[in-house]
Design a protein around this motif. Structure first.
Motif, PDB file in Angstrom:
ATOM      1  N   GLY A  52       0.723  -1.088   0.117  1.00 24.13           N
ATOM      2  CA  GLY A  52       0.139  -0.144  -0.104  1.00 24.13           C
ATOM      3  C   GLY A  52       0.885   1.322  -0.085  1.00 24.13           C
ATOM      4  O   GLY A  52       2.050   1.202   0.038  1.00 24.13           O
ATOM      5  N   LEU A  53      -0.035   2.349   0.092  1.00 28.04           N
ATOM      6  CA  LEU A  53       0.595   3.728   0.172  1.00 28.04           C
ATOM      7  C   LEU A  53       0.366   4.473   1.060  1.00 28.04           C
ATOM      8  O   LEU A  53      -0.917   4.258   1.639  1.00 28.04           O
ATOM      9  CB  LEU A  53       0.413   4.456  -1.212  1.00 28.04           C
ATOM     10  N   THR A  54       1.296   5.451   1.737  1.00 31.25           N
ATOM     11  CA  THR A  54       0.666   6.114   2.869  1.00 31.25           C
ATOM     12  C   THR A  54       1.423   7.655   3.079  1.00 31.25           C
ATOM     13  O   THR A  54       2.309   7.780   2.295  1.00 31.25           O
ATOM     14  CB  THR A  54       0.991   5.621   4.291  1.00 31.25           C
ATOM     15  N   ARG A  55       0.668   8.521   3.412  1.00 29.89           N
ATOM     16  CA  ARG A  55       1.366   9.743   3.678  1.00 29.89           C
ATOM     17  C   ARG A  55       1.650  10.037   5.078  1.00 29.89           C
ATOM     18  O   ARG A  55       2.012  10.956   5.356  1.00 29.89           O
ATOM     19  CB  ARG A  55       0.301  10.970   3.071  1.00 29.89           C
ATOM     20  N   ILE A  56       1.378   9.035   6.187  1.00 34.26           N
ATOM     21  CA  ILE A  56       1.453   9.270   7.429  1.00 34.26           C
ATOM     22  C   ILE A  56       2.755   9.332   8.164  1.00 34.26           C
ATOM     23  O   ILE A  56       3.089  10.085   8.760  1.00 34.26           O
ATOM     24  CB  ILE A  56       0.353   8.314   7.947  1.00 34.26           C
ATOM     25  N   CYS A  57       3.495   8.010   7.595  1.00 32.05           N
ATOM     26  CA  CYS A  57       4.788   7.897   8.345  1.00 32.05           C
ATOM     27  C   CYS A  57       5.858   7.143   7.282  1.00 32.05           C
ATOM     28  O   CYS A  57       5.472   6.273   6.542  1.00 32.05           O
ATOM     29  CB  CYS A  57       4.413   6.953   9.560  1.00 32.05           C
ATOM     30  N   SER A  58       7.008   7.347   7.423  1.00 33.56           N
ATOM     31  CA  SER A  58       8.007   6.856   6.690  1.00 33.56           C
ATOM     32  C   SER A  58       9.082   6.190   7.676  1.00 33.56           C
ATOM     33  O   SER A  58       9.465   7.118   8.751  1.00 33.56           O
ATOM     34  CB  SER A  58       8.658   7.966   5.733  1.00 33.56           C
ATOM     35  N   VAL A  59       9.535   5.043   7.275  1.00 37.88           N
ATOM     36  CA  VAL A  59      10.670   4.192   8.086  1.00 37.88           C
ATOM     37  C   VAL A  59      11.640   4.012   7.007  1.00 37.88           C
ATOM     38  O   VAL A  59      11.560   3.141   6.196  1.00 37.88           O
ATOM     39  CB  VAL A  59      10.008   3.059   8.724  1.00 37.88           C
ATOM     40  N   GLU A  60      12.833   4.293   7.401  1.00 35.77           N
ATOM     41  CA  GLU A  60      13.880   4.119   6.594  1.00 35.77           C
ATOM     42  C   GLU A  60      15.073   3.424   7.356  1.00 35.77           C
ATOM     43  O   GLU A  60      15.238   3.965   8.400  1.00 35.77           O
ATOM     44  CB  GLU A  60      14.426   5.422   5.955  1.00 35.77           C
ATOM     45  N   GLY A  61      15.815   2.302   6.767  1.00 35.99           N
ATOM     46  CA  GLY A  61      16.615   1.820   7.558  1.00 35.99           C
ATOM     47  C   GLY A  61      17.839   1.106   6.506  1.00 35.99           C
ATOM     48  O   GLY A  61      18.631   0.893   7.107  1.00 35.99           O
ATOM     49  N   TYR A  62      17.602   1.338   5.086  1.00 37.91           N
ATOM     50  CA  TYR A  62      18.515   0.818   4.267  1.00 37.91           C
ATOM     51  C   TYR A  62      18.464   1.431   2.796  1.00 37.91           C
ATOM     52  O   TYR A  62      17.120   1.914   2.878  1.00 37.91           O
ATOM     53  CB  TYR A  62      18.616  -0.852   4.167  1.00 37.91           C
ATOM     54  N   TYR A  63      19.008   1.164   1.992  1.00 41.96           N
ATOM     55  CA  TYR A  63      18.866   1.658   0.772  1.00 41.96           C
ATOM     56  C   TYR A  63      19.146   0.384  -0.427  1.00 41.96           C
ATOM     57  O   TYR A  63      20.069  -0.425  -0.133  1.00 41.96           O
ATOM     58  CB  TYR A  63      19.531   2.932   0.024  1.00 41.96           C
ATOM     59  N   GLU A 428      -7.115   5.003   5.195  1.00 39.98           N
ATOM     60  CA  GLU A 428      -7.593   3.830   4.599  1.00 39.98           C
ATOM     61  C   GLU A 428      -9.128   4.181   4.014  1.00 39.98           C
ATOM     62  O   GLU A 428      -9.217   3.664   2.825  1.00 39.98           O
ATOM     63  CB  GLU A 428      -7.644   2.530   5.336  1.00 39.98           C
ATOM     64  N   LEU A 429      -9.848   4.418   5.008  1.00 37.67           N
ATOM     65  CA  LEU A 429     -11.245   4.912   4.563  1.00 37.67           C
ATOM     66  C   LEU A 429     -11.164   6.051   3.302  1.00 37.67           C
ATOM     67  O   LEU A 429     -12.225   5.934   2.588  1.00 37.67           O
ATOM     68  CB  LEU A 429     -12.031   5.457   5.649  1.00 37.67           C
ATOM     69  N   THR A 430     -10.301   7.040   3.407  1.00 38.08           N
ATOM     70  CA  THR A 430     -10.354   8.132   2.319  1.00 38.08           C
ATOM     71  C   THR A 430      -9.528   7.822   1.049  1.00 38.08           C
ATOM     72  O   THR A 430     -10.003   8.308  -0.017  1.00 38.08           O
ATOM     73  CB  THR A 430      -9.757   9.268   3.074  1.00 38.08           C
ATOM     74  N   SER A 431      -8.815   6.921   1.087  1.00 41.00           N
ATOM     75  CA  SER A 431      -7.848   6.459  -0.042  1.00 41.00           C
ATOM     76  C   SER A 431      -7.892   5.277  -0.535  1.00 41.00           C
ATOM     77  O   SER A 431      -7.563   5.301  -1.807  1.00 41.00           O
ATOM     78  CB  SER A 431      -6.565   6.680   0.329  1.00 41.00           C
ATOM     79  N   ASN A 432      -8.309   4.119   0.017  1.00 42.16           N
ATOM     80  CA  ASN A 432      -8.118   2.805  -0.585  1.00 42.16           C
ATOM     81  C   ASN A 432      -9.323   2.443  -1.459  1.00 42.16           C
ATOM     82  O   ASN A 432      -9.369   2.360  -2.686  1.00 42.16           O
ATOM     83  CB  ASN A 432      -7.484   1.794   0.299  1.00 42.16           C
ATOM     84  N   GLY A 433     -10.258   2.137  -0.544  1.00 42.71           N
ATOM     85  CA  GLY A 433     -11.561   1.644  -1.358  1.00 42.71           C
ATOM     86  C   GLY A 433     -11.731   0.160  -1.674  1.00 42.71           C
ATOM     87  O   GLY A 433     -12.720  -0.193  -2.388  1.00 42.71           O
ATOM     88  N   LYS A 434     -10.625  -0.686  -1.435  1.00 39.51           N
ATOM     89  CA  LYS A 434     -10.793  -1.923  -1.950  1.00 39.51           C
ATOM     90  C   LYS A 434     -10.350  -2.789  -0.511  1.00 39.51           C
ATOM     91  O   LYS A 434      -9.708  -2.635   0.335  1.00 39.51           O
ATOM     92  CB  LYS A 434      -9.545  -2.298  -2.774  1.00 39.51           C
ATOM     93  N   ILE A 435     -11.228  -4.056  -0.437  1.00 41.65           N
ATOM     94  CA  ILE A 435     -10.999  -4.860   0.562  1.00 41.65           C
ATOM     95  C   ILE A 435      -9.595  -5.665   0.294  1.00 41.65           C
ATOM     96  O   ILE A 435      -9.171  -5.986  -0.808  1.00 41.65           O
ATOM     97  CB  ILE A 435     -12.068  -5.725   0.847  1.00 41.65           C
ATOM     98  N   MET A 436      -8.726  -5.736   1.335  1.00 38.28           N
ATOM     99  CA  MET A 436      -7.553  -6.548   1.225  1.00 38.28           C
ATOM    100  C   MET A 436      -7.872  -8.105   1.263  1.00 38.28           C
ATOM    101  O   MET A 436      -8.379  -8.554   2.139  1.00 38.28           O
ATOM    102  CB  MET A 436      -6.517  -6.416   2.297  1.00 38.28           C
ATOM    103  N   ARG A 437      -7.447  -8.603   0.189  1.00 34.11           N
ATOM    104  CA  ARG A 437      -7.490  -9.855  -0.342  1.00 34.11           C
ATOM    105  C   ARG A 437      -6.318 -10.615  -0.892  1.00 34.11           C
ATOM    106  O   ARG A 437      -6.342 -10.954  -2.041  1.00 34.11           O
ATOM    107  CB  ARG A 437      -8.640 -10.117  -1.162  1.00 34.11           C
ATOM    108  N   PRO A 438      -5.250 -11.165  -0.132  1.00 40.14           N
ATOM    109  CA  PRO A 438      -4.051 -11.599  -0.592  1.00 40.14           C
ATOM    110  C   PRO A 438      -4.385 -13.256  -0.942  1.00 40.14           C
ATOM    111  O   PRO A 438      -5.358 -13.688  -0.550  1.00 40.14           O
ATOM    112  CB  PRO A 438      -3.212 -11.509   0.425  1.00 40.14           C
ATOM    113  N   ALA A 439      -3.650 -13.783  -1.850  1.00 42.35           N
ATOM    114  CA  ALA A 439      -3.867 -15.006  -2.378  1.00 42.35           C
ATOM    115  C   ALA A 439      -2.978 -16.105  -1.404  1.00 42.35           C
ATOM    116  O   ALA A 439      -2.035 -15.789  -1.019  1.00 42.35           O
ATOM    117  CB  ALA A 439      -3.599 -15.208  -3.663  1.00 42.35           C
ATOM    118  N   TYR A 440      -3.730 -17.155  -1.252  1.00 44.50           N
ATOM    119  CA  TYR A 440      -3.150 -18.526  -0.679  1.00 44.50           C
ATOM    120  C   TYR A 440      -3.418 -19.659  -1.381  1.00 44.50           C
ATOM    121  O   TYR A 440      -4.382 -19.635  -1.918  1.00 44.50           O
ATOM    122  CB  TYR A 440      -3.832 -18.891   0.670  1.00 44.50           C
TER     123      TYR A 440
END
Length: 455
Positions: A52-63, A428-440
């Protein structure tokens, strides 16, 4: 205190049932490789799968350079603002910053003086729980674990909401502000009831002081005499600030976003976040660090001596000491490599008070763990991994210095992290609009049905 309930399922019966489970649930590790399954939602190089994408928080520890991870000093940003700058500003100006971070994470900008004052007033007014809630929902059913009680209380608050299932932004924002304000009250009430029910100690529930910051309010509620110093409150405020968010990919925030994507109510989504954070692989790690430190101090003649501590760390990694897991808690992180900025800030701000309160030996023990673990880890595992202390290494000691009981270590984490959960739920409510449904992928072969008389 006994729960008064005895399970009707015998251990023999459970053993037999578990045998059935084992026969039909084991999946070979090679299958994960054959089908290119990214276990733990991690890529083969250890990086997280982009979900996903977010504008809230960024966590960086490597490049990434030529397809490989290259370690770098960690960086944590809230809405684009470096956490070091946010904390340093509050320390320099001798003010509390957690409420400012609440505004920043929820609304996306630094608050003005008037906006911050308004938020403080709203939070103060919302701290109280519904009438008779503590008596009916907490006192009548004491819990051995405060996190479980907090989750139950959150789910119960659904019943007190006149519009609980409305997922419009104004309504979810109202619910979010109320829950953020109520978490310290729920946490302390649950702990006080546990003190009485399981420890046989006096329970004290103080009136709410609306003029206090969140950190001051927590210390006020947690101490029988309600007394604390400004330095103590400032250190707790820094802890809350550092724990308020850590991106969308940490387990509890991802759980909250996944639940939100199903369009469920706020109370269900936040209760899910609590359940995730309780786990020792996530928020519950701070308690394991504290117990690990106590064990080292108890079994090492001089825990300030690097050679002696190093020898004991070898024993822990070889499963000859510790809890048998071979893990040294408080070290290493999924993203941070050279440094965890939260650990750096907490260590820097905790040293003075720790020494003043008589915890110099404990502090130096943690410094030795931080210094020596990478060397021990690489010698035992035969690797050259770059490893740093994470925030859990020092947070447990900070709570001990602040005379906060172990029962509240992880609940305090939740009291801060609910801000991030709510911010990510709103996004999530304002931006995504899709239920998360990964595959198994199923690895079962098709089987012909067998009539019951032939089984």
């Amino acid at each position: 205190m006994s729960s008064g309930y005895i399970s009707p399922i015998s251990m023999d019966a459970l053993s037999n049932l578990c045998g059935e489970l084992d026969k039909n649930n084991a999946i070979k590790k090679s299958d994960y490789e054959n089908y290119h399954v990214k276990r733990g939602l991690r890529n083969s190089d250890g990086t997280g799968v982009m979900a996903g994408l977010t504008r809230i928080c960024s966590v960086e520890g490597y490049y990434i350079l030529d397809g490989e991870r290259v370690p770098k000093d960690g960086k944590l940003s809230y809405r684009g603002y470096d956490i070091n700058d946010l904390v340093a500003s509050c320390v320099k100006e001798d003010r509390f910053g957690f409420e400012e971070v609440i505004w920043l994470l929820l609304f996306g900008s630094l608050p003005t003086q008037n906006q911050l004052l308004s938020l403080r007033e709203v939070l103060a007014e919302c701290r109280a729980l519904p009438d008779d809630f503590v008596e009916d929902m907490i006192m009548k059913n004491p819990s051995k674990d405060i996190m479980n009680k907090m989750a139950r209380c959150v789910m119960t608050l659904y019943s007190f909401d006149e519009d609980p299932d409305n997922t419009s932004i104004p309504n979810v924002l109202r619910q979010s502000l109320q829950l953020i304000a109520q978490f310290p009250t729920i946490m302390n009430s649950a702990y006080q009831v546990k003190r009485r029910a399981f420890y046989g100690k006096t329970m004290f529930l103080h009136p709410i002081n609306k003029g206090q910051s969140t950190a001051e309010y927590i210390l006020n509620q947690n101490r029988a005499d309600k007394e604390f110093t400004r330095d103590e409150a400032r250190l707790l405020d820094i802890c809350l600030t550092l724990h308020a968010d850590h991106g969308g990919g940490n387990n509890s925030t991802f759980v909250t976003r996944a639940l939100t994507s199903s369009a469920t109510d706020t109370y269900s989504a936040i209760a899910g976040g609590i359940g995730s954070l309780k786990g020792p692989r996530h928020g519950g790690a701070n308690l394991r660090v504290a117990r690990q430190m106590d064990e080292i101090i108890a079994n090492v003649a001089d825990p300030t001596d690097k050679a002696q501590v190093k020898d004991y760390l070898y024993k822990i990694m070889k499963k000859e000491a510790g809890d048998g897991s071979g893990l040294i808690y408080g070290m290493g992180h999924a993203v941070y490599t050279k440094s965890d900025p939260r650990a750096v800030i907490l260590k820097e701000n905790a040293r003075k008070l720790a020494y003043e309160k008589g915890f110099e030996k404990e502090f130096k023990t943690l410094e030795n763990i931080e210094l020596l673990t990478p060397e021990v880890f690489n010698e035992v595992r035969g690797t050259d991994k770059v490893m740093c202390a994470n925030v859990d290494l020092y947070s447990g000691l900070v709570y001990k210095v602040l005379r906060i009981p172990e029962d509240l270590y992880t609940p305090l984490f939740a009291t801060a992290r609910i801000v991030g959960w709510c911010a990510h739920r709103l996004e999530e409510l304002t931006s995504n609009g899709k239920i998360m449904r990964p595959a198994y992928k199923s690895v079962n072969k098709q089987r012909a049905f067998i009539p019951i008389e032939k089984r």
